[in-house]
Design an enzyme around this catalytic site. Structure first.
Site, PDB file in Angstrom:
ATOM      1  N   SER A  93      57.076  68.083 -28.463  1.00 52.39           N
ATOM      2  CA  SER A  93      55.984  67.250 -28.965  1.00 52.39           C
ATOM      3  C   SER A  93      54.972  68.086 -29.738  1.00 52.39           C
ATOM      4  O   SER A  93      54.799  69.267 -29.468  1.00 52.39           O
ATOM      5  CB  SER A  93      55.268  66.547 -27.811  1.00 52.39           C
ATOM      6  OG  SER A  93      54.200  65.788 -28.341  1.00 52.39           O
TER       7      SER A  93
ATOM      8  N   LYS B 146      59.491  63.321 -21.833  1.00 54.77           N
ATOM      9  CA  LYS B 146      59.019  63.163 -23.220  1.00 54.77           C
ATOM     10  C   LYS B 146      58.827  61.680 -23.538  1.00 54.77           C
ATOM     11  O   LYS B 146      57.875  61.300 -24.225  1.00 54.77           O
ATOM     12  CB  LYS B 146      60.028  63.801 -24.188  1.00 54.77           C
ATOM     13  CG  LYS B 146      59.715  63.551 -25.675  1.00 54.77           C
ATOM     14  CD  LYS B 146      58.423  64.201 -26.080  1.00 54.77           C
ATOM     15  CE  LYS B 146      57.986  64.180 -27.513  1.00 54.77           C
ATOM     16  NZ  LYS B 146      58.473  63.346 -28.513  1.00 54.77           N
TER      17      LYS B 146
ATOM     18  N   HIS C  58      55.625  60.669 -22.049  1.00 55.35           N
ATOM     19  CA  HIS C  58      54.569  61.210 -22.920  1.00 55.35           C
ATOM     20  C   HIS C  58      54.327  60.263 -24.095  1.00 55.35           C
ATOM     21  O   HIS C  58      53.198  59.915 -24.423  1.00 55.35           O
ATOM     22  CB  HIS C  58      54.977  62.606 -23.421  1.00 55.35           C
ATOM     23  CG  HIS C  58      54.196  63.080 -24.604  1.00 55.35           C
ATOM     24  ND1 HIS C  58      54.451  62.623 -25.891  1.00 55.35           N
ATOM     25  CD2 HIS C  58      53.160  63.937 -24.715  1.00 55.35           C
ATOM     26  CE1 HIS C  58      53.592  63.172 -26.736  1.00 55.35           C
ATOM     27  NE2 HIS C  58      52.799  63.984 -26.038  1.00 55.35           N
ATOM     28  N   ASN C  59      55.407  59.842 -24.746  1.00 50.87           N
ATOM     29  CA  ASN C  59      55.245  58.969 -25.916  1.00 50.87           C
ATOM     30  C   ASN C  59      54.676  57.615 -25.522  1.00 50.87           C
ATOM     31  O   ASN C  59      53.865  57.046 -26.254  1.00 50.87           O
ATOM     32  CB  ASN C  59      56.588  58.791 -26.634  1.00 50.87           C
ATOM     33  CG  ASN C  59      56.964  60.016 -27.438  1.00 50.87           C
ATOM     34  OD1 ASN C  59      56.563  61.123 -27.094  1.00 50.87           O
ATOM     35  ND2 ASN C  59      57.731  59.840 -28.481  1.00 50.87           N
TER      36      ASN C  59
ATOM     37  N   GLU D 233      51.134  58.046 -25.089  1.00 50.78           N
ATOM     38  CA  GLU D 233      50.559  58.172 -26.438  1.00 50.78           C
ATOM     39  C   GLU D 233      50.302  56.769 -27.026  1.00 50.78           C
ATOM     40  O   GLU D 233      49.236  56.515 -27.592  1.00 50.78           O
ATOM     41  CB  GLU D 233      51.546  58.972 -27.284  1.00 50.78           C
ATOM     42  CG  GLU D 233      51.165  59.198 -28.712  1.00 50.78           C
ATOM     43  CD  GLU D 233      52.297  59.942 -29.451  1.00 50.78           C
ATOM     44  OE1 GLU D 233      52.811  60.943 -28.919  1.00 50.78           O
ATOM     45  OE2 GLU D 233      52.678  59.501 -30.544  1.00 50.78           O
TER      46      GLU D 233
END
Ligand code: NBP
Length: 482
Positions: free
Chosen positions: A130, A185, A188-189, A192
């Site tokens: 990232s 990940k 995480h996105n 986000e």
């Protein structure tokens, strides 16, 4: 060519090129390869000129140039291209060699690849990367998972090139088996998506309820970035709001239709599959979908009315309350994200280290923020913490901010300003702290129309069916699914 390169990178688009340059800066010898050879040549003659980076024209050449165990990192488009490249590589490799997929792959694909490559004696690592172009070049957040035997070979490279926290710790650690790296990940996105949507709702409220112009909003976000909301996304929001082309603010010229590449959607789908109330991220994905209906919204705006009496603009004093509402909802977003990771760890058999994950996100990535230090501290203090809201620090912060949060949501609702993430987070909070929800009625309804049975308060765990309509039937459904 002697077999002396430390690592190969396949895929020389923006991410691959920048990761290679970053590895080179840290003293690693990298060999580069791209399907279209002219891109390899352009890279070697351009950004890689006067470095120790070398190139390969074929995969055979690339494999021959690597020291063993070979470490080959794929930075190609996620999806079938990853399988194509893996299939081309496998016949050329020896047992113990390592294939790393650094693309935004779906974690289920990484589970499958880890299992099939493992059966062939190869080590597979699916690593979240990232930070975009800038992160790749100067320090990304890296989230590797897969075959742990690969980690000692990768650790020196990955932890050198990764971003560092203020305390100098690398934003990279081993995440777990199979697809765990790409799963983290994905979360995480998803987070986000949630952070961005919350910021957009605050922007909308500032415009519609407070009547702030771009300069005032820029100043507010810049000031927020100095305090408890300190984060990359708040920082770039201030920059964006101040960015002009001549006299025109660029943000005002951009079409209000949000795009998405799918990782938020994957997070929502996974939450539905695992039965976790990931409401804020779900709303953030749906908010993008609603924004995409631009033509319909424009048509509807001429037909559908909102609240009748437009209230006067609020005073600037509301800005502080808005910042607190943003902070409270952000706590809920991370709480829900961590709830989902905990459920996934159980479902997929991963030993996720929640504090280490917060540290991996502390630098280099899009959701980096001061807030993550507090999450790390919570899990360091209590690694088995069931829910972030139950940590003393976050409990106290929610208690301090909830009044402002409620005021902002009520005000937005009464003014007809959409705040799906702020408000769904508040409903989640109220639901989570509710010892008795109305699901008793829901269970009764299910039993009434479908004989789905229910459990009784204060009883044992047995299931009961009531003959609600006096039909005399005692037959219950055999397809009960809690
Ligand atoms: P892209 O996602 O645009 O992929 C382009 C690369 O994939 C080129 O090198 C291309 O080779 C190669 N490729 C394709 Br397309 N099909 C191939 C195939 N069948 N065989 C071999 N190579 C193939 O590049 P990117 O934006 O650098 O992203 C790389 C990965 O990193 C993606 O998974 C992306 O989701 C992820 N990621 C991107 C960002 C970002 O900010 N861009 C951030 C984090 C993660 P060619 O030149 O021959 O067409």
């Amino acid at each position: 060519m002697s077999a002396s390169a430390d690592i190969a990178v396949i895929g020389l688009a923006v991410m691959g090129q920048n990761l290679i340059l970053n590895m080179n800066d840290h003293g690693f010898r990298v060999i580069a390869y791209n399907r279209s050879a002219e891109k390899t040549d352009a890279f070697l003659d351009g950004p890689a000129r006067n470095t120790q980076i070398t190139g390969a024209g074929t995969l055979q050449e690339l494999v021959a140039a690597l020291s063993t165990p070979r470490k080959i990192m794929l930075m190609v488009k996620a999806g079938p291209a990853v399988d194509t490249v893996i299939d081309e590589l496998v016949p050329l490799l020896d047992k113990g060699d390592i294939i790393i997929d650094g693309g935004n792959s779906n974690f289920e694909d990484s589970e499958r690849r880890a299992s099939s490559l493992g059966a062939q004696g190869l080590l597979f690592v699916g690593s979240g990367v990232s930070g975009g172009e800038e992160g790749a070049r100067h320090g990304p957040s890296l989230m590797p998972g897969g075959h742990k035997a690969a980690w000692p070979h990768l650790k020196p490279i990955f932890q050198s090139i990764a971003a560092k926290t203020d305390a100098g710790e690398p934003c990279c650690d081993w995440v777990g088996d199979g697809g765990a790296g790409h799963y983290v990940k994905m979360i995480h996105n998803g987070i986000e998506y949630g952070d961005m949507q919350l910021i957009c709702e605050a922007y909308h409220f500032m415009q519609s309820a407070l009547g702030l112009d771009n300069a005032a909003m820029q100043a507010t976000f810049a000031q927020w970035n100095q305090g408890y909301l300190d984060s990359y996304l708040i920082e770039i929001t201030a920059d964006i709001l101040g960015f002009r082309d001549g006299d025109t603010y660029v943000v005002d010229t951009i079409m209000d239709k949000a795009g998405q590449k799918g990782t938020g959607k994957w997070t929502g789908i996974n939450a539905l599959e695992l039965g976790i109330p990931l409401t804020l991220i779900g709303e953030a994905v749906f908010a993008r979908a609603l924004s995409a209906l631009k033509d319909e919204r424009v048509a509807a705006s001429a037909i559908l009315k909102g609240p009748s009496n437009a209230p006067a603009e609020l005073a600037d004093a509301w800005i502080e309350a808005l910042g607190q509402a943003l902070y409270a909802a952000k706590i809920i977003s991370y709480t829900q994200g961590y709830m989902l990771m905990r459920a996934a760890a159980e479902e997929y058999g991963w030993d996720l280290q929640y504090g280490a994950i917060a540290q991996m996100w502390r630098g280099g990535c899009i959701i980096r923020s001061a807030f993550l230090d507090d999450i790390k501290a919570a899990y360091d203090k209590s690694p088995e913490l069931d829910n972030l809201l139950l940590d003393d620090f976050f409990r106290d912060r929610i208690h301090e901010t909830q009044e402002s949060w409620r005021r902002i949501v009520s005000e937005a609702v009464s003014r007809g300003i959409p705040v799906p993430a702020l408000s769904s987070a508040l409903s989640f909070y109220d639901g989570y702290r509710c010892a008795r929800l109305p699901a008793n009625l829901l269970q009764a309804q299910r039993d009434y129309f479908g004989a789905h049975t229910y459990q009784r308060l204060g009883g044992d765990d047995s299931w009961h069916h009531t003959d609600w309509i006096g039909s005399g039937s005692t037959v219950s459904s055999s397809s009960y699914d809690a």
